[in-house]
Scaffold this active site. Sequence first.
Site, PDB file in Angstrom:
ATOM      1  N   TYR A 177      -9.298   5.713   6.853  1.00 52.84           N
ATOM      2  CA  TYR A 177      -9.479   6.113   8.248  1.00 52.84           C
ATOM      3  C   TYR A 177     -10.489   7.250   8.227  1.00 52.84           C
ATOM      4  O   TYR A 177     -10.179   8.354   7.775  1.00 52.84           O
ATOM      5  CB  TYR A 177      -8.161   6.608   8.843  1.00 52.84           C
ATOM      6  N   TYR A 215       3.932   6.490  10.049  1.00 51.45           N
ATOM      7  CA  TYR A 215       3.115   5.328   9.678  1.00 51.45           C
ATOM      8  C   TYR A 215       3.972   4.249   9.010  1.00 51.45           C
ATOM      9  O   TYR A 215       3.838   3.063   9.307  1.00 51.45           O
ATOM     10  CB  TYR A 215       1.975   5.770   8.744  1.00 51.45           C
ATOM     11  N   PRO A 257      -4.853   0.807  18.653  1.00 49.48           N
ATOM     12  CA  PRO A 257      -4.498   0.255  17.334  1.00 49.48           C
ATOM     13  C   PRO A 257      -4.516   1.245  16.166  1.00 49.48           C
ATOM     14  O   PRO A 257      -4.081   0.890  15.066  1.00 49.48           O
ATOM     15  CB  PRO A 257      -5.539  -0.846  17.116  1.00 49.48           C
ATOM     16  N   LYS A 297       0.642   0.084  15.063  1.00 49.56           N
ATOM     17  CA  LYS A 297       2.039   0.017  15.509  1.00 49.56           C
ATOM     18  C   LYS A 297       2.402  -1.212  16.349  1.00 49.56           C
ATOM     19  O   LYS A 297       3.583  -1.535  16.489  1.00 49.56           O
ATOM     20  CB  LYS A 297       2.378   1.270  16.343  1.00 49.56           C
ATOM     21  N   HIS A 344       0.856  -1.199   0.000  1.00 46.42           N
ATOM     22  CA  HIS A 344       0.000   0.000   0.000  1.00 46.42           C
ATOM     23  C   HIS A 344       0.881   1.234   0.000  1.00 46.42           C
ATOM     24  O   HIS A 344       1.688   1.416   0.899  1.00 46.42           O
ATOM     25  CB  HIS A 344      -0.915   0.002   1.233  1.00 46.42           C
TER      26      HIS A 344
END
Length: 393
Positions: free
Chosen positions: A203, A387, A295, A299, A75
């Site tokens: 998200y 990220y 979550p 991580k 991704h």
Amino acid sequence: MAKFETQVGIVGAGPAGLMLSHLLHQQGIASIVLEAKQRSYCEERVRAGVLEHTSVEMLRDAGVAKRLNREGLRHEGIELGLGGQLHRIPFVELTGKAVTVYGQQEVVKDLISQRLSDGGDLRFECGEVSLHDLEGDCPSIRVEKEANVDIVSCDYIAGCDGFHGISRSSIPPRALTVYDRTYPFAWLGILAEAAPSREELIYMHHERGFALYSMRSPRITRLYLQCKPDEDLAEWSDDRIWSELHTRLGCSDGWRPTEGKILQKGMTGMRSFVVEPLKFGRLFLAGDAAHIVPPTGAKGMNLAFADVHYLAEALREKYRDNNDAKLDAYSATCLSRIWKAQRFSWWMTSLLHLFDDASPFDRKRQIAELEYVTSSRAAATSLAENYVGLPLD
Ligand code: FAD
Ligand code: DHB
């Protein structure tokens, strides 16, 4: 009573314990892994799904990425949603790095299979474990199962037994400092038999609560809804779950998640937790045994891999050069990275969730922050570099 000897006794066969055992094996260091549950339980438990660039590189360098390379979904960004509008955070463009969607249970299967083919000593359903003589030169692990007792004598013990394991609680409380924060919500997660209809994770900030659109494979989607911390799963019929997912994830361009048979439902609590230090005598904590994150930033498993990377390096220096420096620095080395991941996970959680006690000022500030992250290259780069994973060294 049976007696065994090894260099490193490892408690727990999750991502941390298995990866540590594999890395040690590659350096010629022997270990025994003691796991309370059955092998099938470890291999089937659905949990994390996103591997940082850093973790993917580690798995590749360790020679355990054959299936990950074939089946992992690369991704190159994520989408952040606000008011039904999606804004892409292009990781590769901003950092040169991507993440990989590959289920934790697949990583666990690959590591178990590698350890077994290398002749590794993995003991599933081992019985009740207790740790002894942690401050001496020869610590040991006692394993009791029905009338049988095994004693495993080791040079070092790695506590990789997750948040509810016995390793952390074997350390006297006076020797640890606990940093803890709970959040006033949880996630209801489902696994659905539906082909992903979107390329990347979404998200979504929504006035009814946060929602996350994720996936596991070309056939399976993974979705989460922010809910009350004490939510009763029985009150969430499949229809209610899909209806809520459509409401929260629905986009202004008409996109909705594709429905499919719900294969699994579960609740995940939200907590930030760290103990310091990660070491007591000859016991070293790694992964969820030492810290957990909410979550939202994906991580947890990645931090577990980072810890065991540092621990394996430290043990290599000890055995190869009789140098204790990295073992002595293990806790501080890990904590520096752990706190950055804690900060990021707290920040992503605060950015995206609805807080019941938020004042009108808090709400306005939160929306402004979302608008900033989705419109400023500098802010998006900060999200992206955290990220995809901060560098290990
Ligand atoms: P664990 O995976 O918990 O393994 C510990 C092992 O020790 C277990 O097998 C357990 O059975 C065993 N054990 C426990 N007690 C004993 C005992 N007394 N004796 C012997 N064995 C014992 N992380 C991410 O990086 N990305 C994500 O996208 C992500 N999503 C998540 C989604 C959900 C719903 C959840 C719940 C977690 C998620 N995480 C994510 C977090 C991630 O799953 C954990 O951080 C990760 O499992 C930590 O690995 P570990 O090896 O430290 O511990
Ligand atoms: C998944 C879980 C997460 O916590 C996250 O931030 C992204 C994806 C998942 O399970 O797919």
